[in-house]
Design a protein around this motif. Structure first.
Motif, PDB file in Angstrom:
ATOM      1  N   ALA A  12      50.363  41.548  34.280  1.00 47.65           N
ATOM      2  CA  ALA A  12      51.025  40.500  33.502  1.00 47.65           C
ATOM      3  C   ALA A  12      50.920  39.161  34.235  1.00 47.65           C
ATOM      4  O   ALA A  12      51.056  39.093  35.460  1.00 47.65           O
ATOM      5  CB  ALA A  12      52.486  40.853  33.281  1.00 47.65           C
ATOM      6  N   PHE A  13      50.673  38.088  33.479  1.00 43.10           N
ATOM      7  CA  PHE A  13      50.585  36.743  34.034  1.00 43.10           C
ATOM      8  C   PHE A  13      51.493  35.811  33.241  1.00 43.10           C
ATOM      9  O   PHE A  13      51.669  35.990  32.031  1.00 43.10           O
ATOM     10  CB  PHE A  13      49.149  36.209  33.947  1.00 43.10           C
ATOM     11  CG  PHE A  13      48.177  36.892  34.867  1.00 43.10           C
ATOM     12  CD1 PHE A  13      47.998  36.452  36.163  1.00 43.10           C
ATOM     13  CD2 PHE A  13      47.436  37.982  34.422  1.00 43.10           C
ATOM     14  CE1 PHE A  13      47.094  37.073  37.014  1.00 43.10           C
ATOM     15  CE2 PHE A  13      46.532  38.612  35.260  1.00 43.10           C
ATOM     16  CZ  PHE A  13      46.365  38.164  36.565  1.00 43.10           C
ATOM     17  N   LEU A  33      45.050  36.799  29.174  1.00 41.07           N
ATOM     18  CA  LEU A  33      45.098  38.226  29.500  1.00 41.07           C
ATOM     19  C   LEU A  33      43.929  38.628  30.386  1.00 41.07           C
ATOM     20  O   LEU A  33      42.782  38.288  30.117  1.00 41.07           O
ATOM     21  CB  LEU A  33      45.054  39.055  28.209  1.00 41.07           C
ATOM     22  CG  LEU A  33      46.379  39.335  27.494  1.00 41.07           C
ATOM     23  CD1 LEU A  33      46.100  39.927  26.121  1.00 41.07           C
ATOM     24  CD2 LEU A  33      47.251  40.279  28.304  1.00 41.07           C
ATOM     25  N   GLY A  34      44.257  39.351  31.447  1.00 43.41           N
ATOM     26  CA  GLY A  34      43.237  39.871  32.333  1.00 43.41           C
ATOM     27  C   GLY A  34      42.562  38.853  33.218  1.00 43.41           C
ATOM     28  O   GLY A  34      41.675  39.202  34.002  1.00 43.41           O
ATOM     29  N   VAL A 170      51.958  36.801  29.346  1.00 42.80           N
ATOM     30  CA  VAL A 170      51.193  37.799  28.607  1.00 42.80           C
ATOM     31  C   VAL A 170      51.074  39.079  29.418  1.00 42.80           C
ATOM     32  O   VAL A 170      51.146  39.071  30.641  1.00 42.80           O
ATOM     33  CB  VAL A 170      49.781  37.285  28.253  1.00 42.80           C
ATOM     34  CG1 VAL A 170      49.844  36.035  27.403  1.00 42.80           C
ATOM     35  CG2 VAL A 170      48.955  37.028  29.514  1.00 42.80           C
ATOM     36  N   ALA A 171      50.882  40.185  28.705  1.00 42.55           N
ATOM     37  CA  ALA A 171      50.613  41.482  29.312  1.00 42.55           C
ATOM     38  C   ALA A 171      49.953  42.364  28.264  1.00 42.55           C
ATOM     39  O   ALA A 171      50.265  42.256  27.074  1.00 42.55           O
ATOM     40  CB  ALA A 171      51.901  42.139  29.814  1.00 42.55           C
ATOM     41  N   PRO A 172      49.042  43.234  28.656  1.00 38.90           N
ATOM     42  CA  PRO A 172      48.352  44.084  27.685  1.00 38.90           C
ATOM     43  C   PRO A 172      49.333  44.902  26.847  1.00 38.90           C
ATOM     44  O   PRO A 172      50.235  45.554  27.372  1.00 38.90           O
ATOM     45  CB  PRO A 172      47.502  44.997  28.572  1.00 38.90           C
ATOM     46  CG  PRO A 172      47.284  44.207  29.819  1.00 38.90           C
ATOM     47  CD  PRO A 172      48.564  43.448  30.039  1.00 38.90           C
ATOM     48  N   VAL A 181      51.480  39.028  23.913  1.00 42.86           N
ATOM     49  CA  VAL A 181      52.350  37.923  24.329  1.00 42.86           C
ATOM     50  C   VAL A 181      53.736  38.457  24.668  1.00 42.86           C
ATOM     51  O   VAL A 181      54.481  38.886  23.787  1.00 42.86           O
ATOM     52  CB  VAL A 181      52.453  36.843  23.240  1.00 42.86           C
ATOM     53  CG1 VAL A 181      53.391  35.721  23.696  1.00 42.86           C
ATOM     54  CG2 VAL A 181      51.082  36.280  22.914  1.00 42.86           C
ATOM     55  N   LEU A 182      54.077  38.432  25.952  1.00 41.51           N
ATOM     56  CA  LEU A 182      55.422  38.812  26.381  1.00 41.51           C
ATOM     57  C   LEU A 182      56.451  37.797  25.923  1.00 41.51           C
ATOM     58  O   LEU A 182      57.534  38.149  25.452  1.00 41.51           O
ATOM     59  CB  LEU A 182      55.472  38.900  27.912  1.00 41.51           C
ATOM     60  CG  LEU A 182      55.052  40.191  28.594  1.00 41.51           C
ATOM     61  CD1 LEU A 182      54.960  39.951  30.098  1.00 41.51           C
ATOM     62  CD2 LEU A 182      56.059  41.300  28.303  1.00 41.51           C
TER      63      LEU A 182
END
Length: 274
Positions: A12-13, A33-34, A170-172, A181-182
């Motif tokens: 997650a970023f 993401l990623g 964001v996180a997968p 989208v977190l």
């Protein structure tokens, strides 16, 4: 004009930012993401976001991503930049940024962070933010980001005051329909923007978070939930079906589970029927 953190927790970023500048969320943060997270500020250059993320996507180090942004830019000494990638992080503060200005970056087992600010009350803002980030290890990315931002605000924050704030993470598989989208939360113009951002983030979590602390709908709990739902016009013999109907109406569908009732949905139901 701003203090911010770009950070990583596992895959997650995210970026959290606050400023005496309206609509700061439209200028400072970008996350992919990623790939990583970027914050551009001071005399912000929005194109830094795409340039830095493109460099990270190519597998380049975060410091190289910073150089890709700043080297060709004649106004770089007026700018600030924080970059966090999958395995590296960097922060840049130009020599002509308005006092107090500076930043710090580092890495822990869950990922990297870059904290930076300008026109701050002093270095204690960045120091408090780093302490809050490191002290919140083990919590979720969004919880850590908001805790770090609030710590910077409480330490003095932007010396001119408060107006805008934003958090983008964001996180997968996260978020509505698994879009990744977190959180994408902004406060564009508010006298206490950081705390308003924290309030909105709690609402975001309730609507888009995954089920947690689920209790089975049996016995006394099932009777309580059924009675409360009936008071809201959602009675019926099947408490699970009634809960599903109410949850859809209240926008809590992301927290629905066949295993019972999510703790935060239960709390919301109790509050609405108190």
């Amino acid at each position: 004009m701003t203090f911010s953190i770009a950070a990583q927790v596992g895959d997650a970023f995210g970026v959290a930012v606050a400023s005496k500048f309206p609509f700061v969320g439209a200028v400072v943060p970008e996350v992919r993401l990623g790939v990583g997270a970027v914050a551009t500020q001071a005399m912000a250059r929005v194109s830094y976001r795409g340039t830095a993320l493109a460099a990270l996507a190519e597998g380049l180090d975060a410091s190289v991503a910073v150089e890709a942004c700043t080297t060709p830019d004649e106004a770089r000494e007026h700018r600030q930049l924080g970059v966090v990638g999958v395995d590296a992080q960097a922060t840049f503060t130009g020599a002509e940024c308005m006092d107090w200005a500076g930043g710090v970056c580092g890495r822990e087992s869950s990922g990297g962070y870059a904290i930076q600010g300008n026109i701050l009350t002093g270095p204690e803002v960045v120091e408090a933010m780093e302490s809050a980030w490191l002290g919140s290890a083990g919590a979720s990315l969004t919880d850590r980001l908001i805790a770090t931002l609030l710590a910077g605000d409480e330490a003095g924050g932007d010396s001119r005051g408060r107006q805008g704030a934003a958090l983008y993470a964001v996180a997968p598989g996260a978020g509505y329909d698994g879009c990744g989208v977190l959180a994408d939360v902004r406060v564009d113009d508010h006298p206490d923007a950081p705390r308003e951002l924290a309030r909105l983030l709690r609402v975001n979590d309730l609507l888009f978070g995954r089920p947690e602390d689920v209790q089975p709908l049996t016995g006394a709990l099932a009777e309580e939930v059924s009675a409360r739902l009936a008071r809201l016009g959602h009675g019926g013999d099947d408490v699970a079906e009634a809960l599903e109907r109410w949850a859809g109406e209240a926008n809590y569908e992301m927290r629905m589970t066949p295993d019972g009732i999510d703790a935060k949905v239960l709390a919301a139901l109790r509050e609405e029927t108190a």
